[in-house]
Design an enzyme around this catalytic site. Structure first.
Site, mmCIF file in Angstrom:
data_model
loop_
_atom_site.group_PDB
_atom_site.id
_atom_site.type_symbol
_atom_site.label_atom_id
_atom_site.label_comp_id
_atom_site.label_asym_id
_atom_site.label_seq_id
_atom_site.Cartn_x
_atom_site.Cartn_y
_atom_site.Cartn_z
ATOM 1 N N HIS A 1 0.809 -1.229 0.000
ATOM 2 C CA HIS A 1 0.000 0.000 0.000
ATOM 3 C C HIS A 1 0.836 1.270 0.000
ATOM 4 O O HIS A 1 0.308 2.350 -0.185
ATOM 5 C CB HIS A 1 -0.954 -0.019 1.202
ATOM 6 C CG HIS A 1 -1.624 -1.345 1.375
ATOM 7 N ND1 HIS A 1 -1.125 -2.322 2.213
ATOM 8 C CD2 HIS A 1 -2.702 -1.886 0.764
ATOM 9 C CE1 HIS A 1 -1.881 -3.404 2.118
ATOM 10 N NE2 HIS A 1 -2.839 -3.167 1.249
ATOM 11 N N GLU B 1 -2.832 3.382 2.309
ATOM 12 C CA GLU B 1 -2.363 3.933 1.028
ATOM 13 C C GLU B 1 -2.513 5.457 1.020
ATOM 14 O O GLU B 1 -1.622 6.187 0.563
ATOM 15 C CB GLU B 1 -3.151 3.315 -0.135
ATOM 16 C CG GLU B 1 -2.668 3.847 -1.477
ATOM 17 C CD GLU B 1 -3.472 3.333 -2.651
ATOM 18 O OE1 GLU B 1 -3.896 2.160 -2.645
ATOM 19 O OE2 GLU B 1 -3.694 4.118 -3.590
ATOM 20 N N SER C 1 -9.924 -4.864 3.494
ATOM 21 C CA SER C 1 -9.485 -4.780 2.101
ATOM 22 C C SER C 1 -10.437 -3.865 1.340
ATOM 23 O O SER C 1 -11.574 -4.249 1.016
ATOM 24 C CB SER C 1 -9.473 -6.181 1.484
ATOM 25 O OG SER C 1 -9.355 -6.089 0.089
ATOM 26 N N SER C 2 -9.975 -2.671 1.049
ATOM 27 C CA SER C 2 -10.835 -1.677 0.397
ATOM 28 C C SER C 2 -11.423 -2.224 -0.907
ATOM 29 O O SER C 2 -12.624 -2.155 -1.136
ATOM 30 C CB SER C 2 -10.021 -0.412 0.119
ATOM 31 O OG SER C 2 -10.702 0.443 -0.748
ATOM 32 N N SER D 1 -6.355 -9.044 -3.133
ATOM 33 C CA SER D 1 -5.394 -9.588 -2.162
ATOM 34 C C SER D 1 -5.730 -11.021 -1.754
ATOM 35 O O SER D 1 -5.209 -11.519 -0.750
ATOM 36 C CB SER D 1 -5.367 -8.683 -0.924
ATOM 37 O OG SER D 1 -6.680 -8.389 -0.493
HETATM 38 O O1 0K2 Z 1 -7.850 -2.820 -1.271
HETATM 39 P P1 0K2 Z 1 -6.827 -2.390 -0.308
HETATM 40 O O2 0K2 Z 1 -6.127 -1.134 -0.747
HETATM 41 O O3 0K2 Z 1 -7.358 -2.218 1.092
HETATM 42 O O4 0K2 Z 1 -5.670 -3.451 -0.219
HETATM 43 P P2 0K2 Z 1 -5.556 -5.007 -0.435
HETATM 44 O O5 0K2 Z 1 -6.793 -5.720 -0.085
HETATM 45 O O6 0K2 Z 1 -4.321 -5.398 0.261
HETATM 46 O O7 0K2 Z 1 -5.377 -5.175 -1.995
HETATM 47 C C1 0K2 Z 1 -4.192 -4.893 -2.624
HETATM 48 C C2 0K2 Z 1 -4.069 -3.471 -2.939
HETATM 49 C C3 0K2 Z 1 -2.776 -2.925 -2.449
HETATM 50 C C4 0K2 Z 1 -2.474 -1.589 -2.984
HETATM 51 O O8 0K2 Z 1 -3.118 -0.979 -3.793
#
Ligand code: 0K2
Ligand code: SF4
Length: 334
Positions: free
Chosen positions: A80, A132, A228-229, A273
């Site tokens: 992130h 992020e 996880s967004s 993810s």
């Molecule tokens: O969707 P999120 O940004 O919360 O992160 P993850 O679920 O870890 O998905 C990977 C995105 C990482 C960066 O953009």
């Protein structure tokens, strides 16, 4: 013969691991193999419980801040991204850093620096408190303000309405972000756009795919963790585009039988993810409820792959270890 309709699963594709997640997770695995445990990781390498638990079992130690890492030890920064202040803290503790920030997040950092140098007010669309956004905002805190969705637009104030640009977190809902931008532009007609899409290809592709299956699904299951967004956005997008219901689960054991009462079609997808094995487990579980028919609905093919973080590649190369890995993204026959 029974007239009961066939109970089926519509499996969205693309789903699951994106190139940035694959790179970050492989970086931790290779670091564990190469340097040996423990390897420290600042924050969750990606926002997935199973990934974090699995890497913890292998010897990764997840910490919140670099001050929890012993002086001189090795630390990996998550996909992130981190602010320059975090790099400085790590340097002050003499830490060996491996930066697993996704290159597409780094691209947004660079945009922020560039617009800040040109003295723009930067409106960063994103979710308050998300790592992020903290990393990106930290590139130019004097110039950046967070806009957390359409309803936050009215509160925005800028120095010069003719020198304003919007940027965004990479993992937002495309439609909601466009609505935020529309409202911002109502207020600031000369609002500049980012030089290229900040919401990344993987986020966009997963939303397009879930939109395709949702109108046909009585219920959509999104595999992904609560923090996880991009996974949480998939649930929202499914509900907005016609799914009868939509639920997020971390793993198959969280599926509730009553969600499938009277259901004929289940839509299934996973966040960027999420390892494919968790989706397989859900498919197996749904088979026990009679959903034996699986049809993949593909809206795009992905072949992007990022090389490992520079610092790790250099160490592997010095040791004569391979720095390349077999392509395995998005090649998953059902
Ligand atoms: O969707 P999120 O940004 O919360 O992160 P993850 O679920 O870890 O998905 C990977 C995105 C990482 C960066 O953009
Ligand atoms: Fe990179 Fe997009 Fe994956 Fe985030 S979701 S790690 S920005 S490819």
């Amino acid at each position: 013969m029974s007239d009961a309709p066939t109970k089926r699963i519509l499996l969205a594709a693309p789903r699951g691991y994106c190139a940035g997640v694959d790179r970050a997770v492989v970086a931790v695995e290779k670091a564990l193999d190469h340097y040996g445990a423990p390897v420290y990781v600042r924050k969750e390498i990606v926002h997935n419980k199973y990934v974090v638990e699995t890497l913890t079992e292998r010897g990764a130690i997840f910490v919140n801040e670099t001050d929890e890492v012993p002086e001189g030890a090795r630390v990996i920064f998550s996909a992130h991204g981190v602010s320059p202040a975090v790099h400085a803290q790590a340097a002050a503790r003499n830490l060996d850093t491996i930066d697993a920030t996704c290159p597409l997040v780094t691209k947004v950092h660079k945009e922020a620096v560039r617009f800040a140098n040109d003295d723009y007010d930067i409106l960063l669309i994103g979710h308050e408190g998300h790592e992020e956004v903290e990393g990106t905002a930290g590139e130019a805190p004097e110039h950046i303000q967070l806009v957390d969705g359409p309803d936050a637009v009215d509160a925005v104030t800028v120095r010069d309405p003719d020198k304003v640009v919007w940027l965004s977190q990479t993992t937002l809902s495309v439609d909601e972000t466009m609505e935020t931008v529309r409202r911002l532009r109502e207020r600031f007609p000369n609002l500049a756009d980012p030089p290229s899409d900040d919401i990344c290809y993987a986020t966009q592709n997963r939303q397009v795919a879930v939109k395709k299956i949702s109108p046909h699904a009585d219920v959509v299951i999104v595999v992904g963790s609560a923090n996880s967004s991009n996974s949480v956005r998939l649930v929202e997008v499914a509900l907005e585009t016609g799914a009868g219901a939509a639920y997020r689960v971390d793993r198959a054991a969280e599926l509730r039988e009553e969600w499938f009462d009277g259901v004929t079609t289940v839509g299934l997808t996973s966040g960027a993810s999420v390892p494919e094995i968790l989706v397989r487990d859900v498919i197996d579980h749904l088979a026990t409820l009679g959903f034996g028919d699986v049809e993949e609905v593909r809206t795009a093919t992905e072949d992007l792959m990022f090389s490992l973080p520079r610092e790790l590649r250099a160490d592997l190369k010095k040791a004569g270890q391979p720095t390349k890995r077999p392509r395995q993204l998005d090649l998953r026959p059902v």
